[in-house]
Write a protein that holds these residues in place. Structure first.
Motif, PDB file in Angstrom:
ATOM      1  N   ILE A  25       0.836  -1.203   0.000  1.00  0.00           N
ATOM      2  CA  ILE A  25       0.000   0.000   0.000  1.00  0.00           C
ATOM      3  C   ILE A  25       0.867   1.248   0.000  1.00  0.00           C
ATOM      4  N   GLU A  26       1.921   1.222   0.823  1.00  0.00           N
ATOM      5  CA  GLU A  26       2.816   2.378   0.899  1.00  0.00           C
ATOM      6  C   GLU A  26       3.531   2.609  -0.428  1.00  0.00           C
ATOM      7  N   ILE A  54       1.697   6.748  -6.804  1.00  0.00           N
ATOM      8  CA  ILE A  54       0.641   7.681  -7.200  1.00  0.00           C
ATOM      9  C   ILE A  54       1.066   9.122  -6.912  1.00  0.00           C
ATOM     10  N   ASN A  55       1.665   9.346  -5.754  1.00  0.00           N
ATOM     11  CA  ASN A  55       2.129  10.703  -5.418  1.00  0.00           C
ATOM     12  C   ASN A  55       3.205  11.175  -6.373  1.00  0.00           C
ATOM     13  N   HIS A  56       4.100  10.266  -6.751  1.00  0.00           N
ATOM     14  CA  HIS A  56       5.141  10.624  -7.719  1.00  0.00           C
ATOM     15  C   HIS A  56       4.523  10.994  -9.063  1.00  0.00           C
ATOM     16  N   ILE A  67      -0.424  17.560 -10.572  1.00  0.00           N
ATOM     17  CA  ILE A  67      -1.838  17.307 -10.295  1.00  0.00           C
ATOM     18  C   ILE A  67      -2.062  17.442  -8.794  1.00  0.00           C
ATOM     19  N   HIS A  68      -2.895  18.401  -8.408  1.00  0.00           N
ATOM     20  CA  HIS A  68      -3.190  18.627  -6.993  1.00  0.00           C
ATOM     21  C   HIS A  68      -4.653  18.265  -6.739  1.00  0.00           C
ATOM     22  N   VAL A  69      -4.889  17.389  -5.771  1.00  0.00           N
ATOM     23  CA  VAL A  69      -6.243  16.925  -5.491  1.00  0.00           C
ATOM     24  C   VAL A  69      -6.582  17.213  -4.033  1.00  0.00           C
ATOM     25  N   ASP A 115     -10.623   9.485  -0.553  1.00  0.00           N
ATOM     26  CA  ASP A 115     -10.669   8.295  -1.422  1.00  0.00           C
ATOM     27  C   ASP A 115     -10.607   8.677  -2.901  1.00  0.00           C
ATOM     28  N   VAL A 116      -9.603   9.456  -3.259  1.00  0.00           N
ATOM     29  CA  VAL A 116      -9.471   9.937  -4.637  1.00  0.00           C
ATOM     30  C   VAL A 116      -8.944   8.815  -5.529  1.00  0.00           C
TER      31      VAL A 116
END
Length: 519
Positions: A73-74, A80-82, A89-91, A95-96
């Motif tokens: 998960i980590e 995804i963050n990378h 992309i800023h969200v 639960d995006v």
């Protein structure tokens, strides 16, 4: 106790000392872990030893399994963050959904993928990467992305996929745009995207014909509606109601910051209430510029909202080379424009002015100089406007003088230069104007004329240019804020008091209701 003694006691029927045996086994295990040789072999350990080892094995396996899941998960979150950091992309939301990296990975109707492939789009843009999976999951979104970044495709793909089978219940998706020109553009792209699905896409060109076509006696054989708010509200206010939007599943508001301004907001309220009769209406709002009040409203009124911002809020496209040109006074603007044309600027070119009268005057100055030029504004007939837009798209017109009518959303392929003949009234207006060039990855140029009278608005435009990577003189960024406040107060005091005027719905200059023509 060695293995021989154990075996001898077992076959002789003598009493077995379990506690002593357990100590021997533990000593055996400790010696093995420390690397000491022992005379015992694990294959000779009796059943009691098996019970000891098997008792610990499930615990170790469970701990290892939990740890590995957490690690997976980590690692996935880091990936995804990378990906989001890479494409800026800023969200903001819970639960995006994970961004997509290719259209091939989309689980959508095959006809949609074929239409995307035929169009030549190979990879999704950043706004498409994040907003498409969100809307496919029926999440309500508020999206802000630079001009020319593919926002229209971002909401068309999920809508066409989710509706994909025609039904006889009336419109199931409504897409609103502030101007007729932008509505026609969205309608054209929606027809292309829904090709092969059987969905029926309509646009309201004439309200009288639409009243007959979509009224209470219609067969409800339509699926998607693209229109301006004013036309739709006019049909909703008829008695009986002249259009059915009770079964709408998606309400999309393009250029949402414009449509939430005073006047338009009243129209949206009527539309929201008419759509609210259905069990579940999903909302999606898109724009190139961000409005704080709009975001607050969306967080309060929309269900489980996810806001998506590409790059930064209220930033101009980095594909546009922006330049400020001091022209002294009003008469200097015409001289500067002639210099730009004489130096050989590459067509097509959009020239923005503030007022319709100014546009007419400038057209008279240039039309007899052998320049292939035309003009578009709200006072021209709809047929004339359509002909001008078509001629400009086809390359028959090289220079087009326009008002704010063309400032939002219109996608002209290959506009090479935008000239702000009149200084933009705000940074938002500036961002939308220059966004007519530098679209879909192409490079573009923008030149903005300014005079001494424009000094109170210069700093905000200079900041937009700086954020998009353009060189800006330092003195423009350090203009006296008190001076700007003085000019703003003076302009506010000079405005006429409209509080006593009769209340009516305000419309965009392009959004008059036509009573002639075909639907």
């Amino acid at each position: 106790m060695n293995s021989d003694n154990v075996f001898r006691k077992l076959i002789s029927g003598s009493r077995f000392d379990y506690k002593k045996f357990a100590k021997d086994v533990n000593r055996f295990s400790t010696n093995s872990q420390n690397g000491h040789k022992t005379s015992a072999d694990t294959s000779d350990v009796p059943m009691a030893a098996e019970e000891v080892t098997l008792e610990d094995q499930p615990k170790r396996a469970k701990k290892t399994s939990v740890k590995s899941r957490k690690q997976m998960i980590e690692l996935n979150n880091e990936r995804i963050n990378h990906l989001r950091n890479k494409y800026r992309i800023h969200v903001n939301g819970s639960d995006v959904n994970e961004p997509i990296v290719s259209f091939d990975g989309l689980d959508v109707d095959r006809n949609i993928l074929d239409n995307i492939e035929k169009s030549g789009f190979s990879t999704p843009t950043p706004i498409q990467m994040q907003s498409i999976p969100l809307m496919l999951a029926k999440r309500e979104v508020l999206c802000c992305a630079p001009t020319g970044s593919g926002k229209t495709l971002s909401f068309l793909i999920p809508i066409v996929h989710q509706l994909r089978q025609p039904q006889r219940v009336g419109f199931r998706a409504v897409i609103l745009a502030p101007t007729r020109e932008l509505a026609k553009q969205i309608h054209r792209e929606c027809l292309w995207m829904s090709n092969g699905t059987g969905l029926r896409v309509h646009i309201i060109k004439n309200v009288n014909l639409a009243q007959k076509k979509f009224g209470p006696n219609s067969a409800l054989m339509y699926d998607i509606l693209v229109t301006t708010p004013n036309r739709l509200v006019w049909l909703l206010n008829q008695k009986p109601v002249a259009i059915n939007i009770e079964n709408v599943e998606w309400l999309v508001i393009d250029e949402c910051d414009k449509l939430f301004e005073d006047g338009f907001r009243d129209q949206l309220s009527v539309i929201f209430q008419s759509c609210g009769k259905s069990a579940k209406v999903n909302h999606a709002m898109f724009s190139a510029t961000h409005d704080i009040q709009l975001e607050k409203w969306a967080k309060l009124n929309l269900d489980n909202l996810v806001s998506v911002v590409i790059g930064g809020k209220n930033n101009a496209s980095q594909e546009v080379d922006q330049k400020l040109t001091f022209v002294g006074n009003e008469s200097g603007k015409l001289m500067a424009l002639r210099d730009v044309i004489a130096q050989g600027c590459e067509a097509p070119v959009l020239i923005f002015v503030e007022k319709i009268q100014k546009a007419k005057q400038l057209f008279k100055e240039l039309v007899y100089e052998g320049i292939n030029i035309d003009i578009i504004h709200a006072k021209r007939t709809q047929q004339d406007r359509d002909n001008v837009v078509r001629s400009f798209r086809e390359g028959n017109i090289w220079f087009l003088i326009c008002t704010e009518l063309m400032g939002r959303g219109i996608d002209f392929k290959g506009v090479n230069l935008v000239i702000n003949y009149d200084f933009p009234s705000s940074a938002i207006t500036y961002i939308h104007r220059i966004g007519r060039t530098g679209r879909a990855g192409r490079k573009g140029k923008a030149i903005t004329f300014f005079t001494e009278k424009d000094s109170d608005k210069l700093r905000s435009i200079a900041n937009v240019m700086r954020r998009s990577g353009c060189d800006v003189p330092q003195f423009m960024l350090q203009l006296n804020k008190r001076k700007r406040k003085y000019f703003n107060n003076r302009n506010r005091n000079n405005k006429k008091d409209v509080s006593k005027n009769p209340k009516r719905l305000k419309t965009d200059e392009s959004d008059e209701i036509d009573s002639e023509g075909s639907d």
